[in-house]
Motif scaffolding. Structure first.
Motif, PDB file in Angstrom:
ATOM      1  N   THR A 210      48.584  -9.923  28.712  1.00 49.40           N
ATOM      2  CA  THR A 210      47.706  -9.990  27.545  1.00 49.40           C
ATOM      3  C   THR A 210      46.243 -10.030  27.993  1.00 49.40           C
ATOM      4  O   THR A 210      45.932 -10.260  29.167  1.00 49.40           O
ATOM      5  CB  THR A 210      48.001 -11.233  26.707  1.00 49.40           C
ATOM      6  OG1 THR A 210      47.657 -12.399  27.467  1.00 49.40           O
ATOM      7  CG2 THR A 210      49.468 -11.291  26.297  1.00 49.40           C
ATOM      8  N   ALA A 211      45.360  -9.818  27.044  1.00 54.60           N
ATOM      9  CA  ALA A 211      43.936  -9.862  27.360  1.00 54.60           C
ATOM     10  C   ALA A 211      43.543 -11.230  27.905  1.00 54.60           C
ATOM     11  O   ALA A 211      42.752 -11.323  28.861  1.00 54.60           O
ATOM     12  CB  ALA A 211      43.116  -9.526  26.112  1.00 54.60           C
ATOM     13  N   ASP A 212      44.083 -12.295  27.327  1.00 57.48           N
ATOM     14  CA  ASP A 212      43.761 -13.637  27.810  1.00 57.48           C
ATOM     15  C   ASP A 212      44.250 -13.834  29.244  1.00 57.48           C
ATOM     16  O   ASP A 212      43.555 -14.436  30.073  1.00 57.48           O
ATOM     17  CB  ASP A 212      44.390 -14.692  26.899  1.00 57.48           C
ATOM     18  CG  ASP A 212      43.730 -14.739  25.521  1.00 57.48           C
ATOM     19  OD1 ASP A 212      42.535 -14.374  25.434  1.00 57.48           O
ATOM     20  OD2 ASP A 212      44.394 -15.133  24.558  1.00 57.48           O
ATOM     21  N   GLU A 213      45.444 -13.335  29.547  1.00 55.38           N
ATOM     22  CA  GLU A 213      45.963 -13.440  30.913  1.00 55.38           C
ATOM     23  C   GLU A 213      45.159 -12.592  31.883  1.00 55.38           C
ATOM     24  O   GLU A 213      44.911 -12.993  33.022  1.00 55.38           O
ATOM     25  CB  GLU A 213      47.434 -13.019  30.935  1.00 55.38           C
ATOM     26  CG  GLU A 213      48.369 -13.967  30.193  1.00 55.38           C
ATOM     27  CD  GLU A 213      49.760 -13.403  30.043  1.00 55.38           C
ATOM     28  OE1 GLU A 213      50.714 -14.189  30.154  1.00 55.38           O
ATOM     29  OE2 GLU A 213      49.906 -12.185  29.815  1.00 55.38           O
ATOM     30  N   LEU A 214      44.757 -11.415  31.430  1.00 52.02           N
ATOM     31  CA  LEU A 214      44.018 -10.503  32.307  1.00 52.02           C
ATOM     32  C   LEU A 214      42.689 -11.097  32.739  1.00 52.02           C
ATOM     33  O   LEU A 214      42.241 -10.885  33.873  1.00 52.02           O
ATOM     34  CB  LEU A 214      43.806  -9.165  31.591  1.00 52.02           C
ATOM     35  CG  LEU A 214      43.103  -8.065  32.386  1.00 52.02           C
ATOM     36  CD1 LEU A 214      43.811  -7.791  33.708  1.00 52.02           C
ATOM     37  CD2 LEU A 214      43.002  -6.790  31.548  1.00 52.02           C
ATOM     38  N   ASP A 245      36.335  -3.586  24.206  1.00 53.16           N
ATOM     39  CA  ASP A 245      35.835  -4.218  22.994  1.00 53.16           C
ATOM     40  C   ASP A 245      35.102  -3.183  22.137  1.00 53.16           C
ATOM     41  O   ASP A 245      34.461  -2.272  22.676  1.00 53.16           O
ATOM     42  CB  ASP A 245      34.873  -5.352  23.376  1.00 53.16           C
ATOM     43  CG  ASP A 245      34.511  -6.212  22.179  1.00 53.16           C
ATOM     44  OD1 ASP A 245      35.262  -7.156  21.893  1.00 53.16           O
ATOM     45  OD2 ASP A 245      33.490  -5.904  21.521  1.00 53.16           O
ATOM     46  N   PRO A 246      35.171  -3.307  20.804  1.00 55.53           N
ATOM     47  CA  PRO A 246      34.483  -2.347  19.939  1.00 55.53           C
ATOM     48  C   PRO A 246      32.979  -2.258  20.190  1.00 55.53           C
ATOM     49  O   PRO A 246      32.359  -1.235  19.851  1.00 55.53           O
ATOM     50  CB  PRO A 246      34.774  -2.865  18.530  1.00 55.53           C
ATOM     51  CG  PRO A 246      36.032  -3.643  18.667  1.00 55.53           C
ATOM     52  CD  PRO A 246      35.998  -4.251  20.032  1.00 55.53           C
ATOM     53  N   GLU A 256      39.916  -3.539  18.156  1.00 53.70           N
ATOM     54  CA  GLU A 256      40.340  -4.942  18.230  1.00 53.70           C
ATOM     55  C   GLU A 256      39.232  -5.765  18.897  1.00 53.70           C
ATOM     56  O   GLU A 256      38.887  -5.500  20.048  1.00 53.70           O
ATOM     57  CB  GLU A 256      41.621  -5.090  19.054  1.00 53.70           C
ATOM     58  CG  GLU A 256      42.859  -4.522  18.409  1.00 53.70           C
ATOM     59  CD  GLU A 256      43.373  -5.361  17.240  1.00 53.70           C
ATOM     60  OE1 GLU A 256      42.796  -6.442  16.988  1.00 53.70           O
ATOM     61  OE2 GLU A 256      44.335  -4.931  16.590  1.00 53.70           O
ATOM     62  N   PRO A 257      38.659  -6.744  18.195  1.00 52.46           N
ATOM     63  CA  PRO A 257      37.674  -7.618  18.832  1.00 52.46           C
ATOM     64  C   PRO A 257      38.286  -8.376  20.014  1.00 52.46           C
ATOM     65  O   PRO A 257      39.507  -8.541  20.090  1.00 52.46           O
ATOM     66  CB  PRO A 257      37.293  -8.591  17.707  1.00 52.46           C
ATOM     67  CG  PRO A 257      37.660  -7.886  16.439  1.00 52.46           C
ATOM     68  CD  PRO A 257      38.864  -7.061  16.775  1.00 52.46           C
ATOM     69  N   GLY A 258      37.424  -8.821  20.902  1.00 53.57           N
ATOM     70  CA  GLY A 258      37.891  -9.603  22.037  1.00 53.57           C
ATOM     71  C   GLY A 258      38.337  -8.775  23.217  1.00 53.57           C
ATOM     72  O   GLY A 258      39.051  -9.264  24.094  1.00 53.57           O
ATOM     73  N   GLY A 259      37.902  -7.508  23.256  1.00 55.58           N
ATOM     74  CA  GLY A 259      38.291  -6.627  24.350  1.00 55.58           C
ATOM     75  C   GLY A 259      37.371  -6.739  25.550  1.00 55.58           C
ATOM     76  O   GLY A 259      36.588  -7.681  25.690  1.00 55.58           O
ATOM     77  N   PHE A 260      37.433  -5.741  26.393  1.00 61.45           N
ATOM     78  CA  PHE A 260      36.760  -5.794  27.690  1.00 61.45           C
ATOM     79  C   PHE A 260      35.492  -4.956  27.690  1.00 61.45           C
ATOM     80  O   PHE A 260      35.354  -3.996  26.935  1.00 61.45           O
ATOM     81  CB  PHE A 260      37.728  -5.336  28.785  1.00 61.45           C
ATOM     82  CG  PHE A 260      38.894  -6.263  28.914  1.00 61.45           C
ATOM     83  CD1 PHE A 260      38.840  -7.354  29.771  1.00 61.45           C
ATOM     84  CD2 PHE A 260      40.028  -6.093  28.130  1.00 61.45           C
ATOM     85  CE1 PHE A 260      39.902  -8.242  29.859  1.00 61.45           C
ATOM     86  CE2 PHE A 260      41.095  -6.974  28.214  1.00 61.45           C
ATOM     87  CZ  PHE A 260      41.028  -8.054  29.072  1.00 61.45           C
ATOM     88  N   THR A 261      34.568  -5.342  28.557  1.00 63.34           N
ATOM     89  CA  THR A 261      33.351  -4.570  28.720  1.00 63.34           C
ATOM     90  C   THR A 261      33.672  -3.296  29.488  1.00 63.34           C
ATOM     91  O   THR A 261      34.710  -3.188  30.159  1.00 63.34           O
ATOM     92  CB  THR A 261      32.283  -5.360  29.483  1.00 63.34           C
ATOM     93  OG1 THR A 261      32.698  -5.520  30.850  1.00 63.34           O
ATOM     94  CG2 THR A 261      32.044  -6.724  28.851  1.00 63.34           C
TER      95      THR A 261
END
Length: 317
Positions: A210-214, A245-246, A256-261
């Motif tokens: 998941t994004a949190d785990e990553l 991230d958007p 989806e908010p909360g994505g990666f740069t």
């Protein structure tokens, strides 16, 4: 031996000329002189929310003009190691997903028969099923999936429809195209339809990051986890632009908010391990919702970094 095909030599301004990816030659006769083929997959009929990704391939090609051939991070020019073409767009049919799958599958089987690694430009993520069908038809065995995405795309259906951009990897497992036990999905986040949706994918056999785990993993740690998962199996690498991230990739249909740069995503990509790549794609760029073409530019950069990995490691099949 010098690769036969590569980008234009740069003797004219980058914004001029016919729009192929990075000014690669447009070649549709496949042969042994080609290592990698960029392929447009302009299809978005299977999108569940916002349509328009059918124009993604043209937008990605447009912004690829900004890219230069040498990779400063890897300290090499992939086009000096690989012969690369832009095959152009496949003639996919809006509203007819099964016929479009047949067109994709036939083309990808031909690429595989000629030992060519195709890099697809989507298009919504449903196109991946056609890509996998063609590769499986040639290689005769399921592929490992390495997926960067905000969504797992393993839902069973949308409104009773089995073939959408949210279902290709469930269908891929059912059809024996994907070996889920050697596959990994990376960056998943956002709301779901049921609290156990991710558990369903895990029960199918997928490794889920998941994004949190990553965010707790370094690029090197992720690379090792991927390598431990796929080993020396044939790999299909798929990258959905909504992994970001958007704020960095607004031009997509299901943000989806909360994505990666963009910096984080490129770092993960550049540290990927050596894999036995059968095919790759970059999907879900939607130009009508893009701002200053930053999504298309990022998508083009992802494709270029994938080419650089192929140049760095070579073709191992």
């Amino acid at each position: 031996m010098e690769p036969k095909y590569g980008p234009h030599n740069g003797n004219s301004p980058r914004y001029t000329g016919i729009r192929t990816f990075m000014k690669l030659p447009h070649v549709q006769e496949v042969d042994d002189d080609i290592d990698v083929a960029v392929v447009g997959l302009p299809f978005d009929t299977a999108a569940s929310y916002r349509s328009g990704a059918r124009f993604g391939p043209s937008s990605i090609r447009e912004m690829s003009m900004l890219l230069r051939p040498a990779n400063a991070y890897h300290k090499m020019n992939p086009f000096q190691r690989c012969s690369v073409i832009d095959y152009g767009d496949l003639p996919l049919l809006p509203g007819n997903i099964q016929e479009s799958y047949s067109i994709i599958s036939k083309a990808y089987k031909q690429f595989a028969e000629n030992n060519i690694i195709p890099i697809g430009l989507g298009g919504d993520h449903s196109v991946a099923l056609g890509e996998l069908r063609g590769l499986k038809e040639h290689y005769g065995k399921p592929l490992s999936l390495v997926q960067f995405d905000a969504h797992g795309d393993t839902w069973d259906n949308y409104w009773g429809m089995k073939y959408t951009h949210g279902t290709p990897f469930k269908r891929g497992v059912e059809e024996g195209l994907i070996d889920p036990h050697s596959s990994i999905q990376i960056g998943l986040r956002g709301t779901v339809y049921d609290p156990g949706d991710l558990d369903v994918a895990k029960e199918m056999g997928f490794d889920i990051v998941t994004a949190d785990e990553l965010r707790l993993l370094s690029p090197q740690e992720l690379s090792k986890r991927i390598k431990d998962r796929v080993g020396d199996k044939l790999v299909f690498l798929t990258f959905d632009i909504d992994f970001f991230d958007p704020a960095y990739a607004p031009g997509t249909g299901t943000p989806e908010p909360g994505g990666f740069t963009s910096a984080e995503g490129l770092s993960y990509l550049r540290q990927l391990p050596k894999m036995n790549l059968a095919g790759l794609d970059l999907v879900e760029v939607l130009p009508a919702l893009d701002q200053s073409e930053i999504t298309a530019h990022l998508g083009a950069t992802i494709v270029y970094e994938c080419m650089s990995l192929i140049g760095k490691f070579g073709i191992t099949r």
